[in-house]
Scaffold this motif. Sequence first.
Motif, PDB file in Angstrom:
ATOM      1  N   VAL A  68      11.014 -12.388  51.155  1.00 33.74           N
ATOM      2  CA  VAL A  68      12.264 -11.518  51.230  1.00 33.74           C
ATOM      3  C   VAL A  68      11.808 -10.411  52.254  1.00 33.74           C
ATOM      4  CG1 VAL A  68      14.312 -10.774  49.978  1.00 33.74           C
ATOM      5  CG2 VAL A  68      13.259 -13.064  49.316  1.00 33.74           C
ATOM      6  N   THR A 115      14.244  -8.105  39.754  1.00 40.27           N
ATOM      7  CA  THR A 115      14.745  -9.367  39.763  1.00 40.27           C
ATOM      8  C   THR A 115      14.213  -9.352  41.572  1.00 40.27           C
ATOM      9  OG1 THR A 115      17.143  -8.924  39.879  1.00 40.27           O
ATOM     10  CG2 THR A 115      16.071  -9.489  38.040  1.00 40.27           C
ATOM     11  N   GLU A 116      14.965 -10.132  42.206  1.00 45.14           N
ATOM     12  CA  GLU A 116      14.816 -10.945  43.089  1.00 45.14           C
ATOM     13  C   GLU A 116      15.666  -9.280  44.034  1.00 45.14           C
ATOM     14  OE1 GLU A 116      12.674 -11.370  46.400  1.00 45.14           O
ATOM     15  OE2 GLU A 116      10.977 -10.646  44.713  1.00 45.14           O
ATOM     16  N   SER A 117      16.915 -10.221  43.514  1.00 48.63           N
ATOM     17  CA  SER A 117      18.097  -9.487  43.998  1.00 48.63           C
ATOM     18  C   SER A 117      18.308  -8.332  43.780  1.00 48.63           C
ATOM     19  CB  SER A 117      19.250 -10.141  42.756  1.00 48.63           C
ATOM     20  OG  SER A 117      20.327  -9.729  43.000  1.00 48.63           O
ATOM     21  N   ARG A 170      15.487  -6.618  44.007  1.00 46.65           N
ATOM     22  CA  ARG A 170      14.780  -6.223  44.587  1.00 46.65           C
ATOM     23  C   ARG A 170      14.849  -5.842  46.394  1.00 46.65           C
ATOM     24  NH1 ARG A 170       8.958  -6.843  44.068  1.00 46.65           N
ATOM     25  NH2 ARG A 170       8.850  -7.354  41.605  1.00 46.65           N
ATOM     26  N   GLU A 171      16.258  -6.946  46.663  1.00 48.70           N
ATOM     27  CA  GLU A 171      16.679  -7.213  47.931  1.00 48.70           C
ATOM     28  C   GLU A 171      18.225  -6.220  48.051  1.00 48.70           C
ATOM     29  OE1 GLU A 171      17.594  -8.608  51.539  1.00 48.70           O
ATOM     30  OE2 GLU A 171      16.494  -8.940  50.369  1.00 48.70           O
TER      31      GLU A 171
END
Length: 177
Positions: free
Chosen positions: A30, A116-118, A120-121
Motif C-alpha cells: 500500500v 491500522t492500514e487505514s 497508515r494510508e
Amino acid sequence: MMATNGKKTCEVNDDQSSVSLNGNSHSAAVNGATMKASSGSKLQNGGTGTTERFTFSSEPTVEDIRRMQAEFTDERDWNQFHQPRNLLLAMVGEVGEVAELFQWRGEVAEGLPDWTESEREQLAQELSDVMIYLVELAEKCRVDLPQAVLRKMALNRLKYPASKVHGSAKKYTEYKD
C-alpha cells in the motif's frame, strides 16, 4: 490515475497497488516501500541484532513528481495561485495534518506497529501532500532539491562528525573541539 508530460508516463492502479512508469510495472505494498536487512544494528532495548532498514522505491524520481505536479497544475490553470508564499502556507497546513495524525498518541514506534492500514494510508496521503508542495515550492524558487540535499548532507557531515557526536543529540554549537 495517469499523468504524462510527453516524455514519461505514470499510471497508478489503485485496485492492485501497482505503478507503471513508461510501461515498466512496479508492484508495491500500500505504501510502496521495501525493507532491507541490516545486521549489527542497535535495537531499541539496547541489544544488537538484525533489523530491517526501510528503503524507498526508485520511481518516481523527484523530477518525475515535479513534472506530474506541473502538468496537474497546468491542466487546472492553478499556476496563478501557486506562488511561493501560497505553496509554503499550503505545505505548512499539510504538515499540520500530519501532526494531527500523531497528536495524543504519545511516543510512536518506528514502523507504526500499532497503526491500522487505514491510518497508515491516511499518513501516506498527507506526507504525499507535503512532498508535492515541497517539490513545487522548490521548483518555483528554482532550487534543484536533489542537489541542495547533497550540499546540505555534506555540510551536516562537517558540522556533525560521527567521531564527535555519536549517540548525542546536542546541537553542533554545543560541541567543543
